[in-house]
Design a protein around this motif. Sequence first.
Motif, mmCIF file in Angstrom:
data_model
loop_
_atom_site.group_PDB
_atom_site.id
_atom_site.type_symbol
_atom_site.label_atom_id
_atom_site.label_comp_id
_atom_site.label_asym_id
_atom_site.label_seq_id
_atom_site.Cartn_x
_atom_site.Cartn_y
_atom_site.Cartn_z
ATOM 1 N N UNK A 276 -84.223 48.356 -3.332
ATOM 2 C CA UNK A 276 -82.697 47.907 -2.721
ATOM 3 C C UNK A 276 -83.407 46.689 -1.959
ATOM 4 N N UNK B 108 -84.041 43.796 -3.706
ATOM 5 C CA UNK B 108 -82.679 43.421 -4.398
ATOM 6 C C UNK B 108 -81.984 42.483 -3.400
ATOM 7 N N UNK C 289 -83.937 39.118 -2.254
ATOM 8 C CA UNK C 289 -83.493 38.238 -3.409
ATOM 9 C C UNK C 289 -82.145 37.664 -3.474
ATOM 10 N N UNK D 109 -80.861 33.695 -2.693
ATOM 11 C CA UNK D 109 -79.985 32.996 -3.669
ATOM 12 C C UNK D 109 -78.510 32.452 -2.887
ATOM 13 N N UNK E 195 -70.870 28.223 -6.499
ATOM 14 C CA UNK E 195 -71.318 28.975 -7.466
ATOM 15 C C UNK E 195 -72.795 29.525 -7.481
ATOM 16 N N UNK E 196 -73.425 28.837 -6.937
ATOM 17 C CA UNK E 196 -74.800 29.201 -6.654
ATOM 18 C C UNK E 196 -74.757 30.242 -5.776
ATOM 19 N N UNK F 211 -72.496 32.526 -5.060
ATOM 20 C CA UNK F 211 -71.814 33.387 -5.795
ATOM 21 C C UNK F 211 -72.672 34.372 -6.666
ATOM 22 N N UNK F 212 -73.531 33.565 -7.225
ATOM 23 C CA UNK F 212 -74.301 34.226 -8.216
ATOM 24 C C UNK F 212 -75.257 35.099 -7.387
ATOM 25 N N UNK G 208 -73.082 38.121 -7.138
ATOM 26 C CA UNK G 208 -72.977 38.782 -8.342
ATOM 27 C C UNK G 208 -74.424 39.763 -8.353
ATOM 28 N N UNK G 209 -75.398 39.251 -7.976
ATOM 29 C CA UNK G 209 -76.808 39.990 -7.986
ATOM 30 C C UNK G 209 -76.797 41.397 -7.363
ATOM 31 N N UNK H 175 -73.841 43.822 -8.487
ATOM 32 C CA UNK H 175 -74.013 44.204 -9.746
ATOM 33 C C UNK H 175 -75.363 45.502 -9.489
ATOM 34 N N UNK H 176 -76.155 45.283 -8.785
ATOM 35 C CA UNK H 176 -77.259 46.150 -8.589
ATOM 36 C C UNK H 176 -76.696 47.371 -7.921
ATOM 37 N N UNK I 175 -74.761 49.363 -10.230
ATOM 38 C CA UNK I 175 -75.796 50.210 -11.344
ATOM 39 C C UNK I 175 -76.371 51.434 -10.621
ATOM 40 N N UNK I 176 -76.845 50.981 -9.100
ATOM 41 C CA UNK I 176 -77.623 52.088 -8.551
ATOM 42 C C UNK I 176 -76.883 53.342 -8.344
ATOM 43 N N UNK J 14 -69.595 23.572 -12.933
ATOM 44 C CA UNK J 14 -70.755 24.327 -12.487
ATOM 45 C C UNK J 14 -72.047 23.758 -12.539
ATOM 46 N N UNK K 2 -76.563 26.704 -11.215
ATOM 47 C CA UNK K 2 -75.768 27.999 -11.179
ATOM 48 C C UNK K 2 -75.736 28.570 -12.385
ATOM 49 N N UNK L 140 -79.036 30.354 -12.941
ATOM 50 C CA UNK L 140 -79.013 31.457 -12.177
ATOM 51 C C UNK L 140 -78.179 32.561 -12.526
ATOM 52 N N UNK L 141 -76.810 32.443 -12.724
ATOM 53 C CA UNK L 141 -76.125 33.317 -13.462
ATOM 54 C C UNK L 141 -76.576 34.081 -14.542
ATOM 55 N N UNK M 116 -79.410 36.283 -13.535
ATOM 56 C CA UNK M 116 -79.171 37.511 -12.953
ATOM 57 C C UNK M 116 -78.331 38.544 -13.869
ATOM 58 N N UNK N 183 -81.304 40.296 -15.636
ATOM 59 C CA UNK N 183 -81.810 41.101 -14.639
ATOM 60 C C UNK N 183 -80.885 42.650 -14.529
ATOM 61 N N UNK N 184 -79.579 42.475 -14.809
ATOM 62 C CA UNK N 184 -78.810 43.497 -14.675
ATOM 63 C C UNK N 184 -78.885 44.278 -15.993
ATOM 64 N N UNK O 212 -83.051 53.544 -10.888
ATOM 65 C CA UNK O 212 -81.980 54.384 -9.663
ATOM 66 C C UNK O 212 -81.744 55.548 -9.928
ATOM 67 N N UNK P 176 -82.465 58.451 -8.619
ATOM 68 C CA UNK P 176 -82.872 59.338 -7.557
ATOM 69 C C UNK P 176 -82.660 60.597 -7.531
#
Lengths: 277, 171
Positions: free
Chosen positions: A122, A125, A128, A132, A143-144, A146-147, A150-151, A154-155, A158-159, B1, B5, B8-9, B12, B15-16, B43, B45
């Motif tokens: 983590x 994560x 990273x 960004x 937007x950049x 916000x990504x 989002x990363x 999102x992780x 998921x975690x 956009x 961006x 990267x979106x 990401x 990646x998810x 994840x 755990x």
Amino acid sequence: MVTEGMADIALCLLITKTLLAAWALLSAAEWFANLHLFRSDGLLTWNILRLRPRLLIPVSVRHHVYAESAVIAVLVCRIAAGLLLLIPYPSPADLPCSLLILLSCFYMSRRTWFGGDGSDQMGMVIAAGVAIISAGLALDDMNLAASGVFAISGQAVLAYFVAGAAKVVSPVWRDGNALLGVMKTRTYGHSLAASFAAERPAFCKFVCWLTIGTEMLFPLVLLAPPGVAIASLCCFALFHFANAYFMGLNAFVWPFLATYPAVMLANSAVRNWMGWI
Amino acid sequence: MSLVSILLYSVVTLWLVVTLLAQNSRFQSVINRFNGLHIIPRWTFFAPNPGVRDYHLVIRERYRDGRLTDWKSVAVYPPRPKLAYLWNPQKRASKILTDAIQAIKLLLKHDDVGPSGLPFTVPYLLLLHYAAHAVPAEPDAAEFQIAIIESTGHLERELECSFLSSFHSRW
């Protein structure tokens, strides 16, 4: 509207990078206390670990790159980056510092091979994501930025969800024996908690199902009204503090709490998209 | 956009998605091939099987005349400090030992490795090398052997030997 969004992201960055710095300083200091592991007679001696396959660094420089002095240099860089991230406003140093922490995560995971845990994952994560977001703020590109949010969010979703889903398919978690089993170990357990749990199987089952249920329902935080979402995240923070106290998982607290500002921004974005705001 | 961006979106999102797939054992072997930097987290755990045992490393030696010494404990990590919720560096050594032992158990089940191939694997050599250096050799000892002991409980401990190595030369 855009300015307001950037201000929210800037506040998110400020909290997230401070918690990332706390993790970076703690993890680096704990590795410094473990430098003996990297020596020729240590558990992570390069004399043996160099024998593993698929090493990325060329043979000619490998010995220097993975020497104890290189480990020290990487940890010093992580500490310096962590200290600079503590500057209490978004600064030009945020991007290089978070990238430095990210690179140190890659290096330590390659060098150690064994001994990494969820806090390292983590931490990577968050580094990273902060990189960004910082780039987005530096370039004034919402937007950049916000990504990056989002990363991280999102992780985080998921975690928690995966941790709950992996437990619900496990018989020892469903019948409550996992809690007593873990508490009875000296590595992750607690003697008082173990003796308390040993006489209360119903309580163990309740705690196991509470963990499974709340972890699996974590994605709903994205849809909840802000007050409920904040209250839920406070409960998850308490869960991490309890894990730190009873299981010694001290390093998990900072990177997992660091995801919460991004989760709240994602909550706002999702509710906005659904037309609930 | 901006193009950056969008890029990267996309990265990401990928990646998810890959992270989600990586939680399933069916995809792990494929993903692990490209996950040298551990960019794809796991994840799960303490699940599905939480660690409910403590691991200990022990060593004994064999003299040239064939006599055996008693088993000696190999110190790997000190007990958890009282303030472990704030400062707990010991967890690294304990996790390394656990990871190495879990890897040995998996390798023993692996058709390509098994008991005959295990002495040539990194986790085995790591524990062997560490134990040999952590416990000074007895004078006249020719060979040594390590074992993994699993335990549970705080005051009343249940012990079980889960792995016994072959004898290896001391020198």
